[in-house]
Design a protein around this motif. Structure first.
Motif, PDB file in Angstrom:
ATOM      1  N   LYS A  93    -108.772  38.863 -41.097  1.00 48.73           N
ATOM      2  CA  LYS A  93    -108.957  37.417 -41.277  1.00 48.73           C
ATOM      3  C   LYS A  93    -108.141  36.635 -40.238  1.00 48.73           C
ATOM      4  O   LYS A  93    -108.620  35.647 -39.656  1.00 48.73           O
ATOM      5  N   THR A  94    -106.914  37.073 -39.976  1.00 42.93           N
ATOM      6  CA  THR A  94    -106.084  36.417 -38.965  1.00 42.93           C
ATOM      7  C   THR A  94    -106.684  36.582 -37.579  1.00 42.93           C
ATOM      8  O   THR A  94    -106.655  35.656 -36.759  1.00 42.93           O
ATOM      9  N   ALA A  95    -107.264  37.759 -37.310  1.00 41.62           N
ATOM     10  CA  ALA A  95    -107.886  38.015 -36.008  1.00 41.62           C
ATOM     11  C   ALA A  95    -109.022  37.036 -35.736  1.00 41.62           C
ATOM     12  O   ALA A  95    -109.194  36.567 -34.603  1.00 41.62           O
ATOM     13  N   ALA A  96    -109.785  36.698 -36.767  1.00 45.48           N
ATOM     14  CA  ALA A  96    -110.884  35.748 -36.590  1.00 45.48           C
ATOM     15  C   ALA A  96    -110.355  34.369 -36.207  1.00 45.48           C
ATOM     16  O   ALA A  96    -110.915  33.681 -35.347  1.00 45.48           O
ATOM     17  N   GLN A  97    -109.245  33.965 -36.835  1.00 45.15           N
ATOM     18  CA  GLN A  97    -108.628  32.684 -36.480  1.00 45.15           C
ATOM     19  C   GLN A  97    -108.099  32.716 -35.047  1.00 45.15           C
ATOM     20  O   GLN A  97    -108.267  31.754 -34.287  1.00 45.15           O
ATOM     21  N   LEU A  98    -107.465  33.820 -34.671  1.00 44.57           N
ATOM     22  CA  LEU A  98    -106.931  33.949 -33.321  1.00 44.57           C
ATOM     23  C   LEU A  98    -108.048  33.958 -32.281  1.00 44.57           C
ATOM     24  O   LEU A  98    -107.862  33.487 -31.144  1.00 44.57           O
ATOM     25  N   ALA A  99    -109.216  34.488 -32.657  1.00 41.86           N
ATOM     26  CA  ALA A  99    -110.350  34.548 -31.724  1.00 41.86           C
ATOM     27  C   ALA A  99    -110.777  33.158 -31.283  1.00 41.86           C
ATOM     28  O   ALA A  99    -111.256  32.972 -30.161  1.00 41.86           O
ATOM     29  N   LEU A 100    -110.605  32.172 -32.163  1.00 39.40           N
ATOM     30  CA  LEU A 100    -110.937  30.792 -31.800  1.00 39.40           C
ATOM     31  C   LEU A 100    -110.056  30.310 -30.654  1.00 39.40           C
ATOM     32  O   LEU A 100    -110.500  29.560 -29.775  1.00 39.40           O
ATOM     33  N   ASP A 101    -108.804  30.750 -30.641  1.00 36.80           N
ATOM     34  CA  ASP A 101    -107.854  30.313 -29.620  1.00 36.80           C
ATOM     35  C   ASP A 101    -108.130  30.937 -28.259  1.00 36.80           C
ATOM     36  O   ASP A 101    -107.744  30.374 -27.228  1.00 36.80           O
ATOM     37  N   VAL A 102    -108.755  32.122 -28.241  1.00 38.49           N
ATOM     38  CA  VAL A 102    -108.994  32.821 -26.967  1.00 38.49           C
ATOM     39  C   VAL A 102    -110.475  32.829 -26.614  1.00 38.49           C
ATOM     40  O   VAL A 102    -110.914  33.575 -25.740  1.00 38.49           O
ATOM     41  N   ASN A 103    -111.243  31.987 -27.312  1.00 35.35           N
ATOM     42  CA  ASN A 103    -112.672  31.822 -27.030  1.00 35.35           C
ATOM     43  C   ASN A 103    -113.450  33.137 -27.117  1.00 35.35           C
ATOM     44  O   ASN A 103    -114.398  33.370 -26.349  1.00 35.35           O
ATOM     45  N   GLY A 104    -113.041  33.997 -28.032  1.00 37.91           N
ATOM     46  CA  GLY A 104    -113.783  35.226 -28.284  1.00 37.91           C
ATOM     47  C   GLY A 104    -113.555  36.339 -27.284  1.00 37.91           C
ATOM     48  O   GLY A 104    -114.256  37.360 -27.327  1.00 37.91           O
ATOM     49  N   ASP A 105    -112.593  36.197 -26.380  1.00 39.35           N
ATOM     50  CA  ASP A 105    -112.286  37.241 -25.398  1.00 39.35           C
ATOM     51  C   ASP A 105    -111.544  38.376 -26.099  1.00 39.35           C
ATOM     52  O   ASP A 105    -110.401  38.214 -26.539  1.00 39.35           O
ATOM     53  N   ALA A 106    -112.190  39.547 -26.193  1.00 40.39           N
ATOM     54  CA  ALA A 106    -111.629  40.646 -26.984  1.00 40.39           C
ATOM     55  C   ALA A 106    -110.292  41.143 -26.430  1.00 40.39           C
ATOM     56  O   ALA A 106    -109.373  41.460 -27.202  1.00 40.39           O
ATOM     57  N   GLN A 107    -110.160  41.226 -25.090  1.00 34.74           N
ATOM     58  CA  GLN A 107    -108.914  41.704 -24.513  1.00 34.74           C
ATOM     59  C   GLN A 107    -107.787  40.714 -24.768  1.00 34.74           C
ATOM     60  O   GLN A 107    -106.670  41.086 -25.123  1.00 34.74           O
TER      61      GLN A 107
END
Length: 308
Positions: A93-107
């Motif tokens: 769940k936290t990873a999904a929130q963090l993904a917003l901050d990095v625009n979905g860039d997996a690395q």
């Protein structure tokens, strides 16, 4: 004492543990490599590294939304039992929130700071592997955004809010009523969960996929023994049917079972008070495309018993 890059490299090769953890282990043990291996084992990190080559095809998909932006993330584990683990659920769940901050860039997501830990998301997963005892991997992430409107979302087979086995994002570009758009966006996302369209419209379908279908249809039509001009019409008819089945806008909307998705959107424009356009969609189904290991359980038991 100074820790050489060569020693860090050697320890990494021996244990499979990340560079920073190897450097920390060598610092803690004054550069003694064997003692550093034991230090890593005592922290559960070397044990975690050994699990890293095991297939992880279960886990969870998570969705996080900010109205005009939403993210979807997949993190895998070895068994579905882990999906019920509270620590693992918190990570996803936290990873999904963090993904917003990095625009979905997996690395970038893997390297993002995990709140309150002093570790990256990747480091937090390593800690969880050591504690829970299963391999876990960040597989992929995506962000969908619209200039105006909403990004509808839906999670299927949810284990808790925003966490489940299938996650869908649908971008709706519109200046219309946000409540109407959100309701429509969720319905279309549910439709995508059910039908798994290949593309938004016929223009977006992979040409190679179309040609594969066309080749099959040609062979089937020729087998009918009909003249070439009739065969051509049969093939074109089947291609049109193919597009209706695999493109989102042309599919029959599962919510009402009558209109196409495209028509359902037009029907909703009256309530929204403005035109509505789907800008795109993302559908993550847990474990799709991962080659899972198979085993002969009876053979394993026989081998363990010494009878094989």
């Amino acid at each position: 004492m100074a820790i050489s890059a060569a020693d860090v490299k050697q320890l990494r090769e021996m244990t499979g543990v990340g560079m920073m953890d190897c450097k920390k282990a060598l610092t803690e043990t004054d550069g003694d490599i064997e003692a550093a291996v034991d230090w890593l084992r005592s922290k559960g990190l070397a044990k975690a590294a050994k699990k890293a080559d095991r297939v992880a095809a279960e886990g969870l998909v998570a969705v996080a939304s900010e109205g005009k932006r939403a993210a979807v993330v997949e993190i895998n584990s070895e068994t579905d039992f882990v999906a019920r683990n509270e620590q693992f659920q918190t990570i996803v769940k936290t990873a999904a929130q963090l993904a917003l901050d990095v625009n979905g860039d997996a690395q970038a997501l893997a390297n993002a700071d995990f709140p309150g830990t002093g570790r990256s998301l990747s480091g937090e997963l390593t800690e969880a592997i050591a504690k829970i005892g299963e391999n876990m991997t960040l597989r992929r992430a995506a962000v969908l955004e619209v200039e105006d409107g909403v990004v509808g979302h839906y999670v299927h087979s949810a284990v808790s809010e925003g966490l489940g086995r299938i996650g869908i994002l649908v971008g709706l570009q519109s200046t219309g009523d946000k409540a109407v758009l959100e309701a429509l966006g969720k319905q279309i996302a549910m439709h995508v969960a059910a039908t798994n369209p290949l593309a938004l419209s016929s223009d977006d379908v992979d040409p190679e996929a179309v040609e594969r279908e066309r080749s099959v249809f040609i062979e089937q039509a020729k087998a009918s023994g009909k003249p070439d001009n009739i065969v051509e019409k049969m093939v074109e008819g089947r291609i049109r049917k193919f597009y209706e089945e695999v493109t989102l806008l042309a599919q029959t909307f599962v919510i009402d079972g009558e209109n196409t998705v495209e028509q359902a959107i037009k029907n909703a424009e009256k309530d929204a008070g403005a035109p509505i356009k789907i800008t795109g969609f993302v559908r993550y189904a847990l474990g799709e495309g991962i080659e899972r290991e198979t085993s002969d359980f009876a053979a394993e038991v026989a081998a363990a018993a010494g009878t094989a």
